[in-house]
Design an enzyme around this catalytic site. Structure first.
Site, PDB file in Angstrom:
ATOM      1  N   ASP A 138      90.682  46.434  78.315  1.00 30.87           N
ATOM      2  CA  ASP A 138      89.961  46.702  77.062  1.00 30.87           C
ATOM      3  C   ASP A 138      88.548  46.115  77.078  1.00 30.87           C
ATOM      4  O   ASP A 138      87.766  46.352  76.154  1.00 30.87           O
ATOM      5  CB  ASP A 138      90.731  46.147  75.856  1.00 30.87           C
ATOM      6  CG  ASP A 138      91.563  47.218  75.170  1.00 30.87           C
ATOM      7  OD1 ASP A 138      91.438  48.395  75.548  1.00 30.87           O
ATOM      8  OD2 ASP A 138      92.331  46.884  74.256  1.00 30.87           O
ATOM      9  N   THR A 151     101.138  51.087  71.787  1.00 31.29           N
ATOM     10  CA  THR A 151     100.967  49.934  70.921  1.00 31.29           C
ATOM     11  C   THR A 151     102.034  50.220  69.890  1.00 31.29           C
ATOM     12  O   THR A 151     102.605  51.299  69.877  1.00 31.29           O
ATOM     13  CB  THR A 151      99.543  49.992  70.311  1.00 31.29           C
ATOM     14  OG1 THR A 151      98.612  49.822  71.345  1.00 31.29           O
ATOM     15  CG2 THR A 151      99.315  48.964  69.229  1.00 31.29           C
ATOM     16  N   GLY A 160      97.512  53.814  69.275  1.00 27.59           N
ATOM     17  CA  GLY A 160      96.710  54.968  69.684  1.00 27.59           C
ATOM     18  C   GLY A 160      95.360  54.643  70.283  1.00 27.59           C
ATOM     19  O   GLY A 160      94.475  55.497  70.286  1.00 27.59           O
ATOM     20  N   GLY A 161      95.169  53.406  70.782  1.00 27.88           N
ATOM     21  CA  GLY A 161      93.895  53.064  71.409  1.00 27.88           C
ATOM     22  C   GLY A 161      92.757  53.295  70.433  1.00 27.88           C
ATOM     23  O   GLY A 161      92.840  52.944  69.260  1.00 27.88           O
ATOM     24  N   SER A 176      90.841  47.968  68.973  1.00 25.68           N
ATOM     25  CA  SER A 176      90.728  48.944  67.880  1.00 25.68           C
ATOM     26  C   SER A 176      91.869  48.772  66.872  1.00 25.68           C
ATOM     27  O   SER A 176      91.979  49.577  65.935  1.00 25.68           O
ATOM     28  CB  SER A 176      90.796  50.367  68.436  1.00 25.68           C
ATOM     29  OG  SER A 176      89.744  50.598  69.328  1.00 25.68           O
TER      30      SER A 176
HETATM   31  O1  DON Z   1      93.715  46.724  71.088  1.00 24.43           O
HETATM   32  C1  DON Z   1      93.435  47.862  71.403  1.00 24.43           C
HETATM   33  O2  DON Z   1      92.540  48.515  70.890  1.00 24.43           O
HETATM   34  C2  DON Z   1      94.229  48.587  72.477  1.00 24.43           C
HETATM   35  N1  DON Z   1      94.729  47.692  73.459  1.00 24.43           N
HETATM   36  C3  DON Z   1      95.317  49.347  71.840  1.00 24.43           C
HETATM   37  C4  DON Z   1      96.054  50.159  72.852  1.00 24.43           C
HETATM   38  C5  DON Z   1      96.861  51.210  72.253  1.00 24.43           C
HETATM   39  O3  DON Z   1      96.894  51.419  71.076  1.00 24.43           O
HETATM   40  C6  DON Z   1      97.578  52.014  73.233  1.00 24.43           C
HETATM   41  N2  DON Z   1      98.290  53.048  72.655  1.00 24.43           N
HETATM   42  N3  DON Z   1      98.817  53.479  71.797  1.00 24.43           N
END
Ligand code: DON
Length: 569
Positions: free
Chosen positions: A421, A379, A471-472, A451
Site C-alpha cells: 500500500d 478486506t 475493496g481497496g 482507503s
Molecule cells: O487499507 C487499504 O486501503 C487496503 N489495504 C485495503 C485493501 C482492500 O480493501 C482489499 N480488498 N478488498
C-alpha cells in the site's frame, strides 16, 4: 474493567487441541444466511454467520458495542481467513453515547524499521511473501478499543474465537470456493497450503468443517496473555523466526514498539447530517468528506441517481478527490496533510465550480504523478450497534486476499502484505493508476496510506447509519454510494446496500459501474460526454445498520455480494 493476565491457561479448549493441519470433521448443510434484521436492541452485521453470532452473544451478556466488535474481529480471524485477521491492521470508528464521544481507534500496520525505499523499489511487482508484510496492528488495536470502552473480560472476548478454531465450523459455498482458488496458487507457500488444505487434498465443499488447531493455540495465548503475548511473548518469537526463515524484515523491536492510536476522526457535514470517518493514515475520511462537500453544491435528488447529469457529477467529484488523495495524503507522523483545506466547504466550492457540467475532465489534465500496486478483493467490514446506542464501524484487512500468503510457522495465522500500500516506485506515476508521490513513500516505522473508511453518520446528535466496506481504493466510493443513496435518494438501508455502485479513482481514467447502475441510454450519454466506462464491475461488501431516528429501531442489512449475516439481540 478486567485486564488480560499473563497466565497460560490449561483450560478445556487447550486440551481439545490436536496438532494437525486443517481437519475436516463432516459435511453438513448450513442454514441459509440471514441478510436483514430489525431490533430495538443490539445488531451485528458481518460477512460471517459465526462471527456475527459471537458478537451478538457478547451484547446479550451486556457487553458494549466495542466488546462485541472485539469478539467479532477475533472470530472473523478464524471464519473469514481471506481478510479477518490477527496479522493485519485496520480502523475502528466508535461512538459512545454515555461519553458523547466519537473516536477512531487506528491500528494500521507500520513499515519495519529495516524497511527502505531502495529495498521496496526493487520489489515492484512482488506483492506477496515475507517482505510484503508490515508490522501487524490488529491485536494492539482491538486491545486499545477494549481498554477504552470495554465492559467485558478480555478473555471472554477471545475465547469464542479459540473455540471456533479448535472445534471448527462449517464452511459455506463462498468460503469453499475462495479457499480452493487460493490453494491452487500456494506452491511457493507450503505452510499456508498445509494449514488451509483438506488433509486428503480434495477440494473444500460447502458443509465441510474447517478446524485450525494451531490458530486456536495462538488465540488461547492472546486470550490468556493479552496483546503482549503477540507483541512481546511467544507469538512475537514465532513471527520473528518466520521472518528470519523467509527473508522478511519484522524484528522483535518492531513488534515490541508497535502502538495503536486513538485519533480524532475526520468530521464533515452533509445536508444536515454529521459524517465521521478515519483520519490519516487512512485517506477515507478526507476523500469521503471532500466528495460529499462537492456533491452538496448540487441538487442530486432532483437530478436522479442514474441520470447522465447526476452520474457525471459523481464521477467528477470522485476524480478530484482521488487526485488530491494521491497528491497529499500519507502518515501524518511523516507528512503534513492539509486536512483543514481538503475538507473545507470553500475548497469544495472551488472544485465544484471547476466541473464542466457537460464534458468529462481528463484525469491527466488534473496532474501527472503516481503509482500503487493493484488492490485485491479482501478486506472485511462489520457494523455493530448495542442496546444503549453505542456504535462501531470496523474495517480491517490483510491487504490482498490472504495477505502475504505467509502463515507464521506453527502459529496458524496469515501475515498481511500491507507494504504494497506504499507508493513503491518513487516518482513513477502513470495512467494505469500507479502513484509515486512523496507523501506515501516507504520509511521505517511509517504507516502506509489506506482507503479504509468505516463510517458513522449522525443526525441531530443521534446515530443513524453505520457502514463501511472492503475493496481497496473503491472503498471510499462504496461508502459515498451508500451514504448518498440514503440521504439524497431516500433509499432504505437494504436498497442502499443492494443498489449497483460506481467507482472512479482519477487514474486510470475509467468509471467502473456495477451492472444496472445506469440505463443503456445514460451509458451512451456519458460516453458522448467523454467518459470511459467499464460496466462489468463488482464493488464492495458493505455490511450496514440504519437506525430510524423516529422509532430508534435498528435495521441491519448484510451485503449479499459475498455472503453476509445480520443478527439481533
Ligand atoms: O487499507 C487499504 O486501503 C487496503 N489495504 C485495503 C485493501 C482492500 O480493501 C482489499 N480488498 N478488498
Amino acid at each position: 474493567m478486567n485486564r488480560p493476565t499473563a497466565r497460560l491457561s490449561s483450560c478445556l479448549v487447550a486440551c481439545l487441541l490436536i496438532w494437525t493441519p486443517a481437519v475436516v470433521v463432516a459435511a453438513a448443510d448450513k442454514p441459509a444466511a440471514q441478510h436483514d434484521v430489525t431490533s430495538s436492541r443490539g445488531v451485528v452485521v458481518s460477512v460471517s454467520r459465526e462471527a456475527s453470532e459471537v458478537g451478538i452473544e457478547v451484547l446479550r451478556r451486556g457487553g458494549h458495542a466495542v466488546d462485541a466488535a472485539v469478539a467479532t474481529a477475533f472470530a472473523l480471524a478464524v471464519t473469514h481467513p481471506a481478510a479477518g485477521n490477527i496479522g493485519g491492521g485496520g480502523f475502528m470508528m466508535v461512538h459512545d453515547t454515555s461519553r458523547c464521544t466519537t473516536v477512531c481507534v487506528e491500528y494500521r500496520e507500520t513499515a519495519p524499521s529495516a524497511a527502505t525505499k531502495e529495498i521496496y523499489s526493487k520489489l515492484n511487482g512482488t506483492s506477496r511473501g515475507h517482505l510484503s508484510a508490515g508490522v501487524p496492528g490488529t491485536v494492539r488495536g482491538l486491545a486499545l478499543g477494549h481498554e477504552q470502552f470495554g465492559r467485558c473480560c478480555w478473555r471472554d472476548l477471545v475465547e469464542p474465537a479459540v473455540k471456533l478454531a479448535a472445534n471448527g465450523f462449517s464452511i459455506d459455498e463462498p468460503l469453499a470456493k475462495s479457499l480452493n482458488g487460493w490453494i491452487k496458487r500456494l506452491d511457493p507457500y507450503p505452510e499456508a497450503r498445509r494449514v488451509y488444505s483438506k488433509p486428503d487434498g480434495s477440494p473444500w465443499q460447502a458443509g465441510d468443517r474447517l478446524v485450525q488447531p494451531e490458530l486456536a493455540k495462538t488465540l488461547q495465548l492472546i486470550a490468556d496473555g493479552g496483546p503482549n503475548a503477540f507483541y512481546c511473548g511467544p507469538i512475537a518469537d514465532q513471527i520473528v523466526a518466520e521472518m528470519q526463515a523467509g527473508g522478511g524484515l519484522i524484528s522483535k523491536a518492531d513488534l515490541a514498539c508497535y502502538r495503536a492510536n486513538v485519533r480524532r476522526p475526520i468530521h464533515g457535514t452533509y445536508r444536515g447530517y454529521d459524517v465521521f470517518a478515519p483520519p490519516p493514515p487512512s485517506s477515507g475520511g478526507i476523500a469521503l468528506v471532500q466528495m460529499l462537500n462537492i456533491l452538496e453544491q448540487f441538487d442530486l435528488a432532483t437530478l436522479k441517481r442514474d441520470s447522465a447529469e447526476g452520474t457525471h457529477l459523481f464521477i467528477e467529484s470522485m476524480r478530484r478527490a482521488y487526485f488530491d488523495r494521491a497528491r497529499y495524503i500519507g502518515d501524518p507522523a511523516f507528512t503534513d496533510v492539509p486536512v483543514e483545506r481538503l475538507t473545507s466547504k470553500s475548497y469544495a466550492r472551488e472544485l465544484a465550480a471547476g466541473i464542466d457540467r457537460q464534458r468529462a475532465t481528463r484525469s491527466d489534465e488534473l496532474g501527472r504523478e503516481l503509482l500503487t500496486a493493484t488492490e485485491g478483493p479482501s478486506t472485511t467490514h462489520f457494523s455493530v450497534v448495542d442496546a444503549d446506542g453505542n456504535a462501531v464501524a470496523n474495517t480491517y484487512t490483510l491487504q490482498d486476499s490472504y495477505g502475504s500468503h505467509v502463515v507464521v510457522r506453527g502459529a496458524g495465522f496469515l501475515l498481511n502484505n500491507e507494504m504494497t500500500d506504499f507508493n513503491l516506485q518513487p516518482g513513477v506515476t502513470d495512467r494505469d493508476g500507479r502513484i509515486g508521490t512523496a507523501a506515501n513513500l516507504v520509511e521505517p516505522g511509517k504507516r502506509m496510506l489506506s482507503s479504509q473508511t468505516p463510517t458513522l453518520v449522525m443526525k441531530d446528535g443521534r446515530m443513524v447509519l453505520v457502514t463501511g466496506t472492503p475493496g481497496g481504493r473503491t472503498i471510499i466510493n462504496t461508502v459515498l454510494n451508500v451514504v448518498t443513496n440514503v440521504i439524497d435518494f431516500g433509499m432504505t438501508v437494504r436498497q442502499a446496500v443492494d443498489a449497483p455502485r460506481l467507482h472512479h479513482q482519477w487514474l486510470p481514467d475509467v468509471a467502473k459501474l456495477e451492472p444496472g447502475r445506469v440505463s443503456s441510454d445514460t451509458h451512451r450519454e456519458l460516453e458522448s460526454r467523454g467518459h470511459k466506462l467499464d460496466d462489468k464491475h463488482k464493488q464492495g461488501d458493505a455490511h450496514s445498520i440504519w437506525i430510524d431516528p423516529a422509532t430508534g429501531l435498528r435495521h441491519g442489512a448484510a451485503d449479499k455480494r459475498i455472503s453476509g449475516h445480520a443478527v439481533a439481540e
